[in-house]
Design a protein around this motif. Structure first.
Motif, PDB file in Angstrom:
ATOM      1  N   THR A  67       0.778  -1.267   0.414  1.00 61.72           N
ATOM      2  CA  THR A  67       0.397   0.265  -0.367  1.00 61.72           C
ATOM      3  C   THR A  67       1.052   1.496  -0.078  1.00 61.72           C
ATOM      4  OG1 THR A  67      -0.049  -0.066   2.947  1.00 61.72           O
ATOM      5  CG2 THR A  67      -1.518  -1.092   1.806  1.00 61.72           C
ATOM      6  N   TYR A  79       2.597   2.489   2.758  1.00 63.63           N
ATOM      7  CA  TYR A  79       2.374   2.389   4.514  1.00 63.63           C
ATOM      8  C   TYR A  79       2.853   1.200   4.761  1.00 63.63           C
ATOM      9  CZ  TYR A  79      -1.416   6.451   2.586  1.00 63.63           C
ATOM     10  OH  TYR A  79      -1.979   7.694   2.187  1.00 63.63           O
ATOM     11  N   PHE A  84      -2.889  -3.003   6.437  1.00 61.44           N
ATOM     12  CA  PHE A  84      -4.480  -3.027   5.802  1.00 61.44           C
ATOM     13  C   PHE A  84      -5.135  -4.681   5.988  1.00 61.44           C
ATOM     14  CE2 PHE A  84      -7.605  -0.386   3.007  1.00 61.44           C
ATOM     15  CZ  PHE A  84      -8.310  -0.886   4.003  1.00 61.44           C
ATOM     16  N   LEU A 133     -10.993   7.086   3.993  1.00 59.91           N
ATOM     17  CA  LEU A 133      -9.643   6.826   3.654  1.00 59.91           C
ATOM     18  C   LEU A 133      -8.274   7.908   4.948  1.00 59.91           C
ATOM     19  CD1 LEU A 133      -9.780   5.605   0.416  1.00 59.91           C
ATOM     20  CD2 LEU A 133      -8.578   4.138   2.585  1.00 59.91           C
ATOM     21  N   GLU A 134      -9.436   9.180   3.932  1.00 62.72           N
ATOM     22  CA  GLU A 134      -8.159  10.197   4.789  1.00 62.72           C
ATOM     23  C   GLU A 134      -7.965  10.861   6.807  1.00 62.72           C
ATOM     24  OE1 GLU A 134      -6.769  12.199   3.000  1.00 62.72           O
ATOM     25  OE2 GLU A 134      -6.557  10.320   1.220  1.00 62.72           O
ATOM     26  N   ILE A 169      -7.879   5.664   7.951  1.00 65.26           N
ATOM     27  CA  ILE A 169      -7.494   4.355   7.554  1.00 65.26           C
ATOM     28  C   ILE A 169      -5.455   4.812   7.188  1.00 65.26           C
ATOM     29  CG2 ILE A 169      -7.200   2.919   5.590  1.00 65.26           C
ATOM     30  CD1 ILE A 169     -10.312   2.368   5.157  1.00 65.26           C
ATOM     31  N   LYS A 170      -5.931   6.144   6.545  1.00 64.40           N
ATOM     32  CA  LYS A 170      -4.361   6.107   5.932  1.00 64.40           C
ATOM     33  C   LYS A 170      -3.478   6.997   7.284  1.00 64.40           C
ATOM     34  CE  LYS A 170      -4.888   7.447   1.070  1.00 64.40           C
ATOM     35  NZ  LYS A 170      -4.971   8.993   0.217  1.00 64.40           N
ATOM     36  N   LEU A 179      -1.903   4.090   8.922  1.00 67.82           N
ATOM     37  CA  LEU A 179      -1.761   2.972   8.195  1.00 67.82           C
ATOM     38  C   LEU A 179       0.268   4.345   8.849  1.00 67.82           C
ATOM     39  CD1 LEU A 179      -3.616   1.530   4.872  1.00 67.82           C
ATOM     40  CD2 LEU A 179      -2.796   0.095   6.803  1.00 67.82           C
ATOM     41  N   ALA A 180       0.321   5.252   8.423  1.00 69.50           N
ATOM     42  CA  ALA A 180       0.994   5.555   8.309  1.00 69.50           C
ATOM     43  C   ALA A 180       2.092   6.064   9.371  1.00 69.50           C
ATOM     44  CB  ALA A 180       0.595   7.775   7.600  1.00 69.50           C
ATOM     45  N   GLN A 221      -8.619   5.870  -4.001  1.00 66.90           N
ATOM     46  CA  GLN A 221      -7.578   5.103  -2.765  1.00 66.90           C
ATOM     47  C   GLN A 221      -7.168   5.094  -3.781  1.00 66.90           C
ATOM     48  OE1 GLN A 221     -10.618   1.612  -2.931  1.00 66.90           O
ATOM     49  NE2 GLN A 221      -8.991   1.483  -2.531  1.00 66.90           N
ATOM     50  N   LEU A 253      -3.677   2.823  -3.194  1.00 69.91           N
ATOM     51  CA  LEU A 253      -4.052   1.695  -1.941  1.00 69.91           C
ATOM     52  C   LEU A 253      -5.059   0.900  -2.047  1.00 69.91           C
ATOM     53  CD1 LEU A 253      -4.265   3.274   2.025  1.00 69.91           C
ATOM     54  CD2 LEU A 253      -5.726   1.057   1.539  1.00 69.91           C
TER      55      LEU A 253
END
Length: 216
Positions: free
Chosen positions: A7, A9, A13, A86-87, A90-91, A94-95, A132, A135
């Protein structure tokens, strides 16, 4: 878990998919407990939803009403909720190197709005890339079972939402959509027979988690 997955990151996920009555809630509770026992830092979330705005979109999507929701409207609302999710959740997770445990993701859109509603798979792929980028889930567990068994279980849970009120043939197409996705990406998908007993399902989940999530 690898230090840098595909992904882009450093996190991992993990998505859980399945049709009605597949036991996703019980399975996710088991997975959550397993992750805690392994001292894996994770964020648990769901789709549609996961943020206050996305949860409001979820309510609009699932509540039965007098006005018919057009198929394309349903699809775009799903991806609107996903973009926010996502913003906001999730992101960032993962970051930060965390595992994200998500109850459904874009495979559900391909299964429900694509296979189920008959919307263009090409249009879905365009939306997937738009929202996405590159990702994708690192691993997806598909809880699979015959539609008749799943619907019998779902009907015993209480009042059904707008999508759960669809006819049997819709859910047959949804199941086939999921199985087609799994066949197309065997390295990402792990299929668990959700028609088995809870203990058997959890044993299968544990085996998958130990081999794929806890590796390294």
């Amino acid at each position: 878990m690898s230090e840098q997955d595909k992904t882009g990151y450093p996190g991992f996920f993990l998505t859980i998919e399945g049709g009605e009555g597949a036991g996703k809630t019980t399975s996710i509770e088991f997975i959550s407990a397993w992750l805690k026992n392994q001292n894996i830092d994770f964020v648990q979330t769901r789709e549609p939803g996961g943020t206050p705005l996305a949860e409001r979109i979820r309510e609009l999507l699932l509540a039965p009403g007098d006005e018919r929701v057009a198929d394309m409207t349903e699809l775009l609302m799903m991806f609107a909720a996903r973009a926010q999710h996502l913003e906001s959740v999730i992101k960032p997770a993962l970051a930060a190197g965390k595992l994200v445990l998500c109850d459904r993701f874009t495979d559900a859109s391909f299964a429900y709005q694509g296979a189920g509603r008959g919307l263009s798979m090409k249009s879905l792929s365009v939306l997937e890339s738009l929202v996405q980028g590159g990702l994708r889930p690192d691993m997806t567990i598909l809880l699979d079972l015959p539609v008749e068994v799943g619907m019998a279980r779902a009907s015993g849970r209480g009042e059904l939402d707008r999508i759960e009120l669809e006819k049997m043939d819709f859910f047959v197409r949804v199941r086939q959509g999921y199985l087609s996705r799994a066949a197309g990406e065997p390295d990402r998908f792990e299929i668990v027979n959700a028609a088995h007993s809870i203990q058997q399902v959890q044993d299968a989940l544990k085996a998958v988690l130990e081999s794929r999530v806890n590796h390294g």
